[in-house]
Design a protein around this motif. Sequence first.
Motif, mmCIF file in Angstrom:
data_model
loop_
_atom_site.group_PDB
_atom_site.id
_atom_site.type_symbol
_atom_site.label_atom_id
_atom_site.label_comp_id
_atom_site.label_asym_id
_atom_site.label_seq_id
_atom_site.Cartn_x
_atom_site.Cartn_y
_atom_site.Cartn_z
ATOM 1 N N ASN A 153 0.815 -1.222 0.000
ATOM 2 C CA ASN A 153 0.000 0.000 0.000
ATOM 3 C C ASN A 153 0.849 1.273 0.000
ATOM 4 O O ASN A 153 0.320 2.377 0.171
ATOM 5 C CB ASN A 153 -0.958 0.005 1.206
ATOM 6 C CG ASN A 153 -0.225 0.002 2.533
ATOM 7 O OD1 ASN A 153 0.981 -0.211 2.587
ATOM 8 N ND2 ASN A 153 -0.966 0.219 3.604
ATOM 9 N N ARG A 154 2.152 1.139 -0.179
ATOM 10 C CA ARG A 154 3.022 2.330 -0.209
ATOM 11 C C ARG A 154 4.159 2.159 -1.221
ATOM 12 O O ARG A 154 5.318 2.442 -0.941
ATOM 13 C CB ARG A 154 3.553 2.656 1.180
ATOM 14 C CG ARG A 154 4.232 1.521 1.908
ATOM 15 C CD ARG A 154 4.525 1.900 3.357
ATOM 16 N NE ARG A 154 5.245 0.834 4.021
ATOM 17 C CZ ARG A 154 6.497 0.926 4.429
ATOM 18 N NH1 ARG A 154 7.175 2.036 4.269
ATOM 19 N NH2 ARG A 154 7.074 -0.096 5.039
ATOM 20 N N LEU A 155 3.789 1.736 -2.411
ATOM 21 C CA LEU A 155 4.769 1.465 -3.461
ATOM 22 C C LEU A 155 5.488 2.714 -3.949
ATOM 23 O O LEU A 155 6.556 2.616 -4.554
ATOM 24 C CB LEU A 155 4.105 0.749 -4.638
ATOM 25 C CG LEU A 155 3.533 -0.635 -4.325
ATOM 26 C CD1 LEU A 155 2.829 -1.204 -5.546
ATOM 27 C CD2 LEU A 155 4.627 -1.578 -3.840
ATOM 28 N N ASP A 156 4.921 3.895 -3.683
ATOM 29 C CA ASP A 156 5.558 5.144 -4.108
ATOM 30 C C ASP A 156 6.597 5.640 -3.112
ATOM 31 O O ASP A 156 7.337 6.579 -3.400
ATOM 32 C CB ASP A 156 4.508 6.238 -4.332
ATOM 33 C CG ASP A 156 3.634 5.954 -5.538
ATOM 34 O OD1 ASP A 156 4.111 5.276 -6.470
ATOM 35 O OD2 ASP A 156 2.470 6.402 -5.550
ATOM 36 N N ASP A 157 6.674 4.999 -1.929
ATOM 37 C CA ASP A 157 7.692 5.381 -0.939
ATOM 38 C C ASP A 157 9.077 4.981 -1.448
ATOM 39 O O ASP A 157 9.234 4.033 -2.228
ATOM 40 C CB ASP A 157 7.440 4.681 0.403
ATOM 41 C CG ASP A 157 6.223 5.209 1.134
ATOM 42 O OD1 ASP A 157 5.526 6.091 0.594
ATOM 43 O OD2 ASP A 157 5.952 4.710 2.242
ATOM 44 N N SER A 158 10.084 5.657 -0.957
ATOM 45 C CA SER A 158 11.459 5.362 -1.353
ATOM 46 C C SER A 158 11.913 4.003 -0.829
ATOM 47 O O SER A 158 11.679 3.670 0.341
ATOM 48 C CB SER A 158 12.401 6.444 -0.817
ATOM 49 O OG SER A 158 13.743 6.089 -1.092
ATOM 50 N N GLY A 159 12.585 3.258 -1.670
ATOM 51 C CA GLY A 159 13.149 1.969 -1.250
ATOM 52 C C GLY A 159 14.231 2.131 -0.213
ATOM 53 O O GLY A 159 14.452 1.249 0.618
ATOM 54 N N THR A 160 14.910 3.287 -0.223
ATOM 55 C CA THR A 160 15.982 3.505 0.754
ATOM 56 C C THR A 160 15.436 3.833 2.139
ATOM 57 O O THR A 160 16.185 3.821 3.112
ATOM 58 C CB THR A 160 16.925 4.636 0.285
ATOM 59 O OG1 THR A 160 16.164 5.831 0.113
ATOM 60 C CG2 THR A 160 17.618 4.267 -1.021
#
Length: 187
Positions: A153-160
């Motif tokens: 539900n938060r795929l737009d958050d940064s992977g880092t």
Amino acid sequence: MLNGNNPDLRNSEIEIKMSAKHVDVYYGDKHALKGVDLEIPARSVTALIGPSGCGKSTFLRCLNRMNDTVRGCRVEGDIHLDALDIYSKQVDVVQLRARVGMVFQKPNPFPKSIYENVAYGPRIHGLADSSEQLDHIVETALKQAGLWKEVGNRLDDSGTGLSGGQQQRLCIARAIAVSPEVILMDE
């Protein structure tokens, strides 16, 4: 003989996915690996076990030519993926790395969104014909890496911005998103 102590495998034909014969690795004048011979069976898990500094990571990096990126590194000997000599001048290294994925010891997510970390490989290799197909690949890879429930539900958050363990699973998802034939995992 590979698996020579296992009576069920002793006399059977074993399909070899990767093989290394007489592999030597040098960093400048330092002879880091000497005469490595190894056959890796298809559809199996193979673990390399040894003390810190014995060359496990160096050898893994030989299997998808990551040592090509290390200045002064020279690899000698023969390494094959199926019948392909991976060190042949005709080998496209980008295509090889799609076939032989790698997850490094230290997580290294791209400074992009979670979605873009996983979508990157399928996109550059043309594995999706539509955004819906790419969405499916990303979701499937994140599920296979055990991360979907935490980040779906938060795929737009940064992977880092993920925790260390989540970053490592994101890197696993990124590796498996292109459906490699072999996955190398360093620790």
